[in-house]
Design an enzyme around this catalytic site. Structure first.
Site, PDB file in Angstrom:
ATOM      1  N   LYS A  59       0.919  -1.223   0.117  1.00 16.92           N
ATOM      2  CA  LYS A  59      -0.038  -0.059   0.070  1.00 16.92           C
ATOM      3  C   LYS A  59       0.847   1.306  -0.147  1.00 16.92           C
ATOM      4  O   LYS A  59       1.420   1.494   1.076  1.00 16.92           O
ATOM      5  CB  LYS A  59      -0.759  -0.080   1.299  1.00 16.92           C
ATOM      6  CG  LYS A  59      -1.997   1.057   1.253  1.00 16.92           C
ATOM      7  CD  LYS A  59      -1.374   2.332   1.703  1.00 16.92           C
ATOM      8  CE  LYS A  59      -2.466   3.588   1.374  1.00 16.92           C
ATOM      9  NZ  LYS A  59      -1.932   4.888   1.425  1.00 16.92           N
ATOM     10  N   GLU A  84       9.131   1.884  10.991  1.00 13.32           N
ATOM     11  CA  GLU A  84      10.286   2.593  11.074  1.00 13.32           C
ATOM     12  C   GLU A  84       9.613   4.061  10.870  1.00 13.32           C
ATOM     13  O   GLU A  84       8.985   4.364   9.849  1.00 13.32           O
ATOM     14  CB  GLU A  84      11.076   2.241   9.656  1.00 13.32           C
ATOM     15  CG  GLU A  84      12.366   2.807   9.621  1.00 13.32           C
ATOM     16  CD  GLU A  84      12.608   4.147   9.115  1.00 13.32           C
ATOM     17  OE1 GLU A  84      12.496   5.293   9.666  1.00 13.32           O
ATOM     18  OE2 GLU A  84      12.549   4.267   7.814  1.00 13.32           O
ATOM     19  N   CYS A 127      14.159  10.564   6.712  1.00 11.14           N
ATOM     20  CA  CYS A 127      13.720  10.216   8.136  1.00 11.14           C
ATOM     21  C   CYS A 127      15.196  10.148   9.080  1.00 11.14           C
ATOM     22  O   CYS A 127      15.094  10.738  10.127  1.00 11.14           O
ATOM     23  CB  CYS A 127      13.302   8.822   8.452  1.00 11.14           C
ATOM     24  SG  CYS A 127      11.681   8.581   7.732  1.00 11.14           S
TER      25      CYS A 127
END
Length: 463
Positions: A161, A235, A269
């Site tokens: 997804k 994560e 990130c």
């Protein structure tokens, strides 16, 4: 800017000019059910496929990725604004990932004999089943394949997804795996709303869940996976410290800090978001860092000269600007940038904030865009305290001339990874993941292969 509703369609907007470039209707419950049925049926066959054959398909995928690199990179540039050179580098990195796991992965899945009294025992690594992966937009291909390749190698199937603004990239990935020879059901793409994700998590055909995304998304997905008693890897965000000590090579530290903060337009990130500099070199580091940042080329992501493209989403640029203005209002100094660009494009000027303290917005929150915060530390001990004073714990960097001291400092850093004299990166040879609100579980290395395996004990002749 859009002609259809984002409630009913995934919409791709070119952030360089604000033009709509793709519209993808969300799938019905019936279509989702069919995709999960294919993934479950695919698992029944895939788990029985010899490991050597799975390796051959992963090797084939590496070749297909290289053959499609130009088209895939262009789609990433158009859908989320990634500079073209970095986009091509991402596709190549994915190809190298496939080759590395094809070579080393089988050893990670080999049975492990164990000595037991009066018998024989071993640990076998068995696949769990279809894994639902909810993935972000910032690395459209790498974020998916760094999890998918070891997961598929282990014999699981994969249900992707992807983020709604990059569905073009998602379908290119699906096409690449099909061209490489993966059978139907082994790698499925679903285009669904959050409600569809919830339905998939609750469905008995999904064996486990993985998410890369925000803390808010992690709380939602993690709680749903927990309620369904399913293994989950998260994560999440990061506000990674980049520590520069007095004895550091400043040329190397500045170069790494600029790349570590501004690559992918700062939308990483594990980017170097908080630059924590010991006071003996703070002034000189800041001067050099600002000057190097000033040289970065901002512009059309399809241009080879561009290093910083537009931010991927207009709402995220607004949020970033609010965080910058809040930090300035709290007393920080604007050293460079600090404003949205005019026009239809979603550009934000490369920004440097000085005199940042541990009580300011840019220190306490994650800034996901081309903004660096410079914080002065009294000494190495203070730098460590500042580094750990965060709800996040993804990676950290230390620049110093004394590697032995840096090695000792790593023991005190509350992060999933530490990089000494080099900016953070994800690489198949080492594990990647965080602690605290940066999530749990690990990707890459042998951890990435085994995260979605049943470590099954087989004990013979236990009398």
């Amino acid at each position: 800017m859009t002609s259809v509703s984002s409630q009913t369609h995934a919409i791709s907007i070119n952030p360089a000019n604000g033009e709509q470039i793709g519209v993808y209707p969300y799938e019905t419950d019936t279509a989702l059910d069919a995709a999960l049925a294919r993934a479950a049926a695919g698992f029944s066959a895939w788990k029985r496929t010899p490991l050597a054959q799975r390796v051959e398909l992963i090797q084939a995928l590496a070749r297909v990725l290289r053959s499609k690199a130009t088209d895939m990179a262009r789609m990433a540039s158009l859908e989320m604004g990634k500079p073209s050179t970095q986009a091509r580098g991402e596709v190549e990195k994915c190809a190298q990932l496939c080759e590395w796991y094809a070579e080393h992965g089988p050893t990670m899945l080999a049975p492990e004999p164990t000595q037991v009294p009066g018998g024989k025992a071993r640990i076998e690594y068995r696949p769990l089943g279809p894994v639902l992966a909810v993935m972000p937009w910032n690395f459209p291909f790498w974020q998916v394949l760094r999890g998918a390749v070891p997961t598929l190698l282990a014999g699981n199937t994969y249900v992707l997804k992807h983020a709604p603004n990059i569905m073009g990239c998602a379908y290119l990935l699906r096409d690449a795996l099909q061209e490489a020879g993966f059978a139907e059901g082994v790698f499925e793409v679903i285009n669904v709303t959050p409600e569809g994700v919830s339905r998939a998590i609750a469905d008995n055909r999904i064996a486990a869940v993985t998410l890369t995304g925000s803390v808010r998304a992690g709380i939602a997905i993690g709680s749903q996976a927990g309620a369904a008693l399913k293994k989950c890897v998260l994560e999440l965000g990061g506000s990674d410290p980049f520590i520069v000590l007095n004895d550091a090579d400043l040329d190397a530290a500045v170069k790494a800090a600029v790349i570590g903060r501004y690559q992918n337009t700062g939308q990483v990130c594990a980017a170097a978001k908080r630059l924590i500099v010991e006071q003996g070199v703070a002034e000189e580091f800041t001067r050099r860092f600002v000057e190097a940042t000033r040289q970065l080329v901002v512009g059309d992501p399809l241009s080879e000269a561009t290093y910083i493209g537009p931010m991927a989403r207009f709402d995220l640029r607004d949020e970033l600007d609010q965080q910058v203005q809040a930090t300035l209002g709290e007393g920080a100094t604007l050293l460079l940038g600090g404003a949205k660009a005019e026009g239809n494009g979603n550009f934000y000027a490369p920004t440097v904030l000085g005199d940042v303290t541990d009580q300011m917005t840019s220190f306490r929150q994650e800034l996901f865009g081309p903004v660096a915060s410079i914080i002065t530390a009294r000494d190495a001990e203070h730098a460590l305290a500042l580094a750990n004073d965060s709800e996040f714990g993804l990676t950290a960097t230390i620049y110093t001339g004394d590697v032995a001291r840096a090695e000792q400092m790593t023991e005190q850093l509350e992060t999933g990874g530490v990089f000494i004299n080099g900016y953070s990166a994800s690489d198949p040879r080492v594990t990647f993941g965080g602690v605290k609100k940066s999530g749990f579980g690990r990707e890459l290395s042998h951890f990435g292969v085994r995260e979605f395996c049943n470590a099954q004990t087989v004990w013979l002749d236990r009398n």
